[in-house]
Structures are given as C-alpha cells and as structure tokens.
Design a protein around this motif. Structure first.
Motif, PDB file in Angstrom:
ATOM      1  N   ALA A 105       0.813  -1.216   0.000  1.00 47.01           N
ATOM      2  CA  ALA A 105       0.000   0.000   0.000  1.00 47.01           C
ATOM      3  C   ALA A 105       0.844   1.263   0.000  1.00 47.01           C
ATOM      4  CB  ALA A 105      -0.936  -0.003   1.210  1.00 47.01           C
ATOM      5  N   PHE A 106       1.846   1.315   0.867  1.00 46.45           N
ATOM      6  CA  PHE A 106       2.554   2.580   1.072  1.00 46.45           C
ATOM      7  C   PHE A 106       3.808   2.731   0.221  1.00 46.45           C
ATOM      8  CE2 PHE A 106       0.004   2.229   4.975  1.00 46.45           C
ATOM      9  CZ  PHE A 106      -0.654   3.447   4.885  1.00 46.45           C
ATOM     10  N   GLU A 107       4.396   1.630  -0.257  1.00 49.78           N
ATOM     11  CA  GLU A 107       5.496   1.733  -1.218  1.00 49.78           C
ATOM     12  C   GLU A 107       4.966   1.911  -2.635  1.00 49.78           C
ATOM     13  OE1 GLU A 107       8.063  -1.634  -1.183  1.00 49.78           O
ATOM     14  OE2 GLU A 107       9.206  -0.989   0.562  1.00 49.78           O
ATOM     15  N   LEU A 108       3.980   1.078  -3.001  1.00 50.07           N
ATOM     16  CA  LEU A 108       3.594   0.954  -4.402  1.00 50.07           C
ATOM     17  C   LEU A 108       2.391   1.801  -4.786  1.00 50.07           C
ATOM     18  CD1 LEU A 108       3.997  -2.910  -4.678  1.00 50.07           C
ATOM     19  CD2 LEU A 108       5.613  -1.171  -5.408  1.00 50.07           C
ATOM     20  N   VAL A 109       1.477   2.036  -3.871  1.00 45.92           N
ATOM     21  CA  VAL A 109       0.269   2.777  -4.224  1.00 45.92           C
ATOM     22  C   VAL A 109       0.421   4.255  -3.851  1.00 45.92           C
ATOM     23  CG1 VAL A 109      -2.229   2.952  -3.943  1.00 45.92           C
ATOM     24  CG2 VAL A 109      -1.144   0.696  -3.991  1.00 45.92           C
ATOM     25  N   TRP A 110       0.582   4.548  -2.549  1.00 42.42           N
ATOM     26  CA  TRP A 110       0.603   5.956  -2.141  1.00 42.42           C
ATOM     27  C   TRP A 110       2.002   6.528  -1.973  1.00 42.42           C
ATOM     28  CZ3 TRP A 110      -3.413   2.866   0.154  1.00 42.42           C
ATOM     29  CH2 TRP A 110      -4.668   3.154  -0.376  1.00 42.42           C
ATOM     30  N   ARG A 111       3.045   5.722  -2.067  1.00 39.75           N
ATOM     31  CA  ARG A 111       4.438   6.209  -2.079  1.00 39.75           C
ATOM     32  C   ARG A 111       4.757   7.088  -0.860  1.00 39.75           C
ATOM     33  NH1 ARG A 111       5.573   5.334  -7.730  1.00 39.75           N
ATOM     34  NH2 ARG A 111       3.916   3.907  -8.366  1.00 39.75           N
ATOM     35  N   LEU A 112       4.294   6.672   0.297  1.00 42.48           N
ATOM     36  CA  LEU A 112       4.513   7.451   1.513  1.00 42.48           C
ATOM     37  C   LEU A 112       5.645   6.909   2.383  1.00 42.48           C
ATOM     38  CD1 LEU A 112       0.803   8.110   2.592  1.00 42.48           C
ATOM     39  CD2 LEU A 112       2.379   9.708   1.497  1.00 42.48           C
ATOM     40  N   GLY A 113       6.008   5.638   2.219  1.00 42.29           N
ATOM     41  CA  GLY A 113       7.063   5.088   3.051  1.00 42.29           C
ATOM     42  C   GLY A 113       7.251   3.606   2.822  1.00 42.29           C
ATOM     43  N   ILE A 181      -7.134  14.211  -0.342  1.00 45.46           N
ATOM     44  CA  ILE A 181      -7.469  13.063  -1.189  1.00 45.46           C
ATOM     45  C   ILE A 181      -6.895  13.242  -2.590  1.00 45.46           C
ATOM     46  CG2 ILE A 181      -9.391  11.921  -2.364  1.00 45.46           C
ATOM     47  CD1 ILE A 181     -11.021  12.322   0.215  1.00 45.46           C
ATOM     48  N   ARG A 182      -7.010  14.463  -3.144  1.00 48.72           N
ATOM     49  CA  ARG A 182      -6.468  14.712  -4.473  1.00 48.72           C
ATOM     50  C   ARG A 182      -4.955  14.516  -4.501  1.00 48.72           C
ATOM     51  NH1 ARG A 182      -8.251  14.270  -9.267  1.00 48.72           N
ATOM     52  NH2 ARG A 182     -10.142  15.448  -8.762  1.00 48.72           N
ATOM     53  N   MET A 183      -4.270  14.947  -3.452  1.00 49.42           N
ATOM     54  CA  MET A 183      -2.820  14.794  -3.401  1.00 49.42           C
ATOM     55  C   MET A 183      -2.436  13.313  -3.308  1.00 49.42           C
ATOM     56  SD  MET A 183      -0.082  16.815  -0.981  1.00 49.42           S
ATOM     57  CE  MET A 183      -0.468  18.391  -1.744  1.00 49.42           C
ATOM     58  N   LEU A 184      -3.158  12.542  -2.498  1.00 48.82           N
ATOM     59  CA  LEU A 184      -2.887  11.107  -2.395  1.00 48.82           C
ATOM     60  C   LEU A 184      -3.126  10.417  -3.737  1.00 48.82           C
ATOM     61  CD1 LEU A 184      -4.544  10.375   1.074  1.00 48.82           C
ATOM     62  CD2 LEU A 184      -2.095  10.333   0.570  1.00 48.82           C
ATOM     63  N   ALA A 185      -4.147  10.857  -4.468  1.00 47.97           N
ATOM     64  CA  ALA A 185      -4.427  10.277  -5.782  1.00 47.97           C
ATOM     65  C   ALA A 185      -3.290  10.556  -6.753  1.00 47.97           C
ATOM     66  CB  ALA A 185      -5.742  10.824  -6.326  1.00 47.97           C
ATOM     67  N   VAL A 186      -2.708  11.748  -6.679  1.00 46.75           N
ATOM     68  CA  VAL A 186      -1.558  12.074  -7.527  1.00 46.75           C
ATOM     69  C   VAL A 186      -0.377  11.167  -7.185  1.00 46.75           C
ATOM     70  CG1 VAL A 186       0.155  13.851  -8.057  1.00 46.75           C
ATOM     71  CG2 VAL A 186      -2.270  14.449  -7.937  1.00 46.75           C
ATOM     72  N   PHE A 187      -0.133  10.957  -5.879  1.00 48.63           N
ATOM     73  CA  PHE A 187       0.961  10.075  -5.471  1.00 48.63           C
ATOM     74  C   PHE A 187       0.797   8.673  -6.072  1.00 48.63           C
ATOM     75  CE2 PHE A 187       1.369  12.508  -1.163  1.00 48.63           C
ATOM     76  CZ  PHE A 187       1.947  13.574  -1.827  1.00 48.63           C
ATOM     77  N   SER A 188      -0.441   8.214  -6.209  1.00 48.60           N
ATOM     78  CA  SER A 188      -0.701   6.833  -6.628  1.00 48.60           C
ATOM     79  C   SER A 188      -0.866   6.679  -8.134  1.00 48.60           C
ATOM     80  CB  SER A 188      -1.977   6.315  -5.938  1.00 48.60           C
ATOM     81  OG  SER A 188      -3.108   7.040  -6.400  1.00 48.60           O
ATOM     82  N   SER A 189      -0.672   7.749  -8.892  1.00 51.05           N
ATOM     83  CA  SER A 189      -1.003   7.698 -10.322  1.00 51.05           C
ATOM     84  C   SER A 189      -0.161   6.689 -11.095  1.00 51.05           C
ATOM     85  CB  SER A 189      -0.846   9.086 -10.948  1.00 51.05           C
ATOM     86  OG  SER A 189       0.505   9.528 -10.871  1.00 51.05           O
TER      87      SER A 189
END
Length: 647
Positions: A105-113, A181-189
């Motif tokens: 989730a956080f490496e591949l989708v939302w790129r947060l950690g 939410i929009r920012m998280l969607a950009v991270f996951s594009s």
C-alpha cells in the motif's frame, strides 16, 4: 572542496502483483501513518508498536502509540481520552495488517514510506501465518513534506481530518479533506495493478481506467469476477470505495466515473498522468553501474542478494530454495556447496592444490572454490544471473570460511558490494588466466556493460586487483539451528543477510509422488507393524508428536518435525516403519530429547533398541500416556484380516 556523494542506483521495486495483500480501511492507516510523522517531529523514520501482538487483539497497539495520538489531538485542541483512542485504533491496518500488505500500500500505491521489522531475524513473510504482528519501523518519503505544505496554512483543520479518518467523532474540513485526497491520488497515479492472477490478467495503472472510461465505456472491470485477484488490486477496490480516488466510484467489481465530472478535465488529468509516467523513468548510463545499451536486460530477481532460509528440520528449506532459483537462473548458473565442520576458506574461495597436467604429471596450481568460480562467471558474463547456494551454512564456522570476502556481503541498493577487498597474489594469476580465455565477443560484451569508455584491458586490471560482488551474483543459503555441532553466527555476519523463516507446517500441502501416485503430503497414509498393521495419516502423526514435544516436553520449535522429515519416498508402506525408526525415533532419542527420555518414552523402554522393537508391536504406545491426548481418535489399527479396530 568536497564533492557531492555519488548517486546510488536503486533496483526497481517488485510490483507484487501476485501477492495476497489487502488493506481494509485505508483512510485510517494513512491517517495514523501521517499522524505519527507529525507527532514525532517529522523525522526520517519512526519505530512504532509493541514487540509483538495478536492481530485479533489490536495487533501491536501500545501505550506509546495511544499517547502519540492523544498528544497530537491535544496540541490541536481536540481532547481525547486514552480508552476512547484505543477503541478508535481497534482495527487500524497500520497496527493489525501484515507488513507485506503495508508495503504494497505505502510503497507501491501511495508512495509514503517503506516498512521493515525492528527484529532483524524476522523474515518479511513472518506475519503470513499465526496471526501475530511485530514491531515495525516506517521510513518516510518526501511526499510527507508535500503533505506538510498542505497542512501549514491550517494545521488544526488538517489534524481534524486525520483524527476523523482514524474514527474520532470530530468534524473535518471538507475542502481540506478533498485537497488531501487529491494529493494522495496524484501520489498513486503510477501504481501498477492487475485484473487477475495468471498470464491472462491485464496489468494497468489508474490512467488506464480513465482512458477506458473516456473511450465511452460506462464501467471498467478492474478485477476479473471469474478469477482470483491478488497484489495491489486488492487495495485499489477498497481505496476507490472509500473515496481516495476522487474521480472514481465502484459499481459491483467495476470502476466508473463519479457522476457529474467534467470529461474535459478528466481527459486532461489522464494525459498529465501519462506524461508523468514517461518523465519519471530515467536511464543511467555512467560508470561501472551503467545499464547495458545493446543487450537484453537481465531477468528480474526480486529476492535479496544475500538470503538465508531457516527453520526446523524437514521443513523443505533446500527444496524451496531450489524452486526459487528455477525462475531467474539458468540451470548451469546455479552452483551448490554444503558446509561441514572442517570446511575452510581455502575450499570455499580457492587455494593452491596438487593437480594433474595434460601429460599426467603432478604439479601445483591454483584451484578456485565455488565462491570464486561463481564470482568470476558473474563478472565475465554480466548479462546472466548467477547464484551460489550454500547448504547448512552454520555447520561450518561461517565467519572463518568467508574470511576477508565477508566484507563483500555489504551490498548497495543496486546489488554491488559497498566495499572491495584486495586480491591475494596467489589468486591474481588464476583470474588473469580465466580472463585470457574469453572470446572476442565476450570481451566486447564486458566493455559494453561496465563502461562505454572502459576497454577490456582496464577491466582485466581492475578484476585482478580488487574483488567486488556484481549485482548479478546472488548468495543463498539454508540453516537449521537445531542441528548438533552447529556454529553460532555473530551479529556482524547475520546483519548482512536477509533471513526467511520456513514455518513448521509450510509444506504440508505439497504434491508428492508415493509409489507412482501423486498425492498431497497431508493426505498420505502410512502403515507399519508386525503382529498387527498400524495405519495413520503421516501428517496427523507428525503434528501430534510436535504438539506433544512443544507442550509437554517444552522443546523449541526448531527441534520439531517438518513435513519432509521423513522423505516422501520413505512414506510408502514397505519403507515407513524402518524410516520412522531410523529417522524420527533416532532423532528424538539421540538428539532432540536426549536428556528427556522419561518425559517422552514409556518407562519400560530404556534403550533405543527397546523403543524400536516396541514401535512395531505397540505403535504410538511407545510414548508416555500424555501423548495420547494429542493423538487419540486419530490412529487406526488394522488386524491381519483387515478387521478395523479403533484405538
């Protein structure tokens, strides 16, 4: 004047499209991840949770996590009680989900950690079975700094959004929530998903969903309803359902645009996603670590370069390692060696030995060991993958066997040794001879790979003076700490390896062939005996013994019996009795329970011979009465006329 430190090239992340990952309630997990970052002073990483805990009991929730949430809420004028927070965090995936799901989730989708266990001995798969979760460290990406920019104008409102997402009854600023939410969607594009398991599944990104909808389709199947879905796609559906992709909604198993969205705006956003994907792929063509220009890329190896499989005896460690090597490595590129107590550095790396020349005369020459042989093959054939498999790595003294090449096990993220070691004089001549045997085509291949400006002579001089493991050389091993006479590994040696634990029951459903018939190992029935023939399911007997040894005899798990402790070929009726005595009973009597015979075997059985003879006549009654509580009702004794007798 100091120069910047050199760029460290990272390997591509495994897309994990075939893993069984999922993340219920993704908003709560994201909110807690961000909250821990803010409350801990916006660090590079945070360690959180108790050392271990059952997922059904809050996972790794502890007072420190609860205090962090309480203090974060209090700083933003939202007082919350400890019990109240504990109830909100119940079910939070950051505390209760497996680490593999969190990384997906956080490496591949939302790129947060990215997540890792704080206990270095735990394999990445340690949380797959048993329902136990372990303390973790999360290392954050710079995307948190972007979220910080979003929060800076109104940190209190931002905190309200996060607290609302973890379940607190706090109203949140809908405009700020929409921006988050929009920012998280950009991270996951750029995240990759797959519609189903198997070759026929379609790999796609969110932009592909937009494209299909913009082509006139009212809905798009993001999962195949007829097939098993794995990987990040199991995260995508709940993420869309919870509103984390603001333009999309879920209808059945399909995605659709949210009603009322401007198609022109959606098309422009999809185009920007495509351009973003394109410009994010940068090719590096400098120095020793350049990407080949005129050769096919190496097949991907998603496993660590230095990997040790460990577990109880008979868990199939060697078999699983062999299966793992079959994918990315050609058969001729797999080397294997077994360590034993007298195994030495000279045998492993190389040394001078007596040799017979072409004339039949005895002379001395340098003979490469399996390590140096694999190393040279990998260096001289950079477009192929090589692996050296070490069986029973701790039956020799591993630090002594590796010697100075131990330094090479420190790998960069790209797979190269962080440090090199000097080549001993006796080894230089051998390396020069091996290099001189290369064909013109092989030399050109080396020049093209290592550096466009490096000729073969420069490569040769470098190879003859310094050893440094290339990224196409892998070292994998097996170990079992329960064996007698094993050598302990020191911490410095262990921390250079990834460890993967093979559970005591992991291979019980494997397919095996018994007397030309293929069966599941857990379904195999065995028989033995003299006056009457005893029959039972091998896996039932094994598990009963393990439960008895674990609970009553108090043995550690590394002393228990794996499903392959008796080889499949010995489970046939004609062989099982002898195999059980020679393997299981001998192991229990002479090794695992050597000092605990009265706790294991019936009081009248005082020798190993007596135990074996009684096994043919009494079956499992050779064990003390306490064993029956784990085994009763499972064993069937069949008399010679096949009249069934329930024990």
């Amino acid at each position: 004047m100091a120069a910047p430190l050199p760029f460290a090239e990272s390997p591509a992340l495994d897309a994990r499209l075939v893993t069984k990952t999922s993340l219920p309630n993704p908003r709560a997990a994201i909110a807690l991840l961000i909250m821990l970052w803010f409350q801990n002073g916006k660090p590079g990483s945070v360690v959180y949770g108790r050392p271990s805990g059952a997922s059904s009991d809050g996972g790794i929730i502890d007072d420190v996590v609860i205090d962090a949430v309480q203090n974060y809420a209090s700083r933003h004028n939202e007082p919350l009680g400890v019990d109240e927070i504990a109830s909100f965090l119940k079910g939070n995936p950051l505390l209760e989900s497996q680490m593999e799901s969190l990384n997906s989730a956080f490496e591949l989708v939302w790129r947060l950690g990215t997540f890792s266990f704080t206990n270095p001995t735990l394999a990445r798969t340690a949380e797959r079975t048993g329902g136990i979760r372990y303390q973790k460290q999360v290392r954050y990406t710079v995307n948190l700094d972007l979220l910080n920019i979003l929060s800076e104008p109104n940190p209190g409102s931002f905190a309200g959004v996060l607290l609302n997402w973890i379940g607190a009854p706090i109203a949140c600023d809908k405009v700020l929530e929409s921006q988050l939410i929009r920012m998280l969607a950009v991270f996951s594009s750029g995240a990759l998903f797959k519609t189903s398991k198997g070759d026929e599944g379609t790999v796609f990104t969110v932009s592909g969903v937009y494209d299909a909808l913009l082509h006139g389709n009212e809905t798009v199947d993001i999962v195949d309803p007829e097939k098993e879905v794995q990987g990040t796609t199991r995260i995508l559906k709940p993420a869309i359902s919870s509103g984390l992709f603001p333009d999309l909604a879920i209808k059945g198993n399909a995605a659709a645009f949210v009603e009322g969205k401007d198609r022109g705006v959606l098309a422009a956003y999809a185009e920007r996603m495509h351009v973003s994907d394109k410009v994010s792929k940068v090719k590096l063509n400098i120095g020793k670590k350049s990407v080949a220009k005129n050769k096919e890329a190496l097949p991907p190896v998603s496993e660590p370069h230095n990997l040790i499989f460990f577990g109880a005896p008979g868990t199939g460690k060697s078999h699983q390692l062999n299966q793992l090597a079959k994918g990315p490595f050609a058969k001729e590129n797999v080397s294997r060696v077994t360590f034993y107590p007298d195994y030495t550095y000279s045998q492993f790396v190389g040394c001078y030995k007596p040799c017979t020349n072409e004339s039949g005369d005895i002379t001395y020459g340098y003979v490469a060991g399996p390590f140096l042989d694999t190393y040279l093959n990998a260096c001289m054939h950079p477009y192929e993958q090589y692996v050296l498999i070490i069986e029973e790595i701790n039956r020799a003294n591993p630090a002594a066997v590796f010697g100075d090449v131990f330094q090479l096990l420190d790998r960069s993220v790209g797979g190269w040794s962080e440090y090199s070691v000097s080549v001993p004089d006796d080894m230089k001549k051998h390396i020069a001879e091996r290099l001189s045997d290369l064909s013109k085509e092989e030399r050109s291949s080396i020049e093209a790979y290592y550096d466009p400006d490096m000729d073969f002579g420069e490569f040769s001089r470098s190879a003859e003076n310094d050893l440094a493991l290339p990224p196409n050389m892998f070292i994998w091993a097996t170990m079992n700490s329960a064996d007698q006479g094993v050598y302990p590994m020191d911490t410095a040696f262990k921390r250079r390896w990834d460890f993967r634990y093979i559970g005591i029951d992991d291979g019980e459903d494997a397919k095996v062939t018994i007397e030309d018939e293929e069966k599941r190992l857990s379904d195999v029935v065995v028989s033995w005996g003299t006056e009457k023939a005893f029959k039972t399911n091998w896996n039932v007997l094994r598990k009963a013994i393990n439960d008895f040894l674990s609970n009553d005899v108090k043995l550690n798990e590394d002393k228990l019996l794996g499903p392959f402790f008796v080889s499949p070929s010995s489970l046939a009726d004609a062989r099982f009795g002898a195999a059980f005595k020679d393997k299981v009973l001998l192991y229990l009597y002479e090794d695992a329970c050597k000092t605990k015979h009265p706790k294991v075997f019936a009081s009248d059985l005082n020798t190993y011979t007596a135990v074996c003879e009684a096994f043919d006549e009494r079956g499992t009654d050779i064990f003390v009465d306490g064993f029956k509580s784990y085994y009763k009702g499972r064993a069937i004794a069949v008399s010679k006329d096949n009249a069934s007798l329930e024990e």
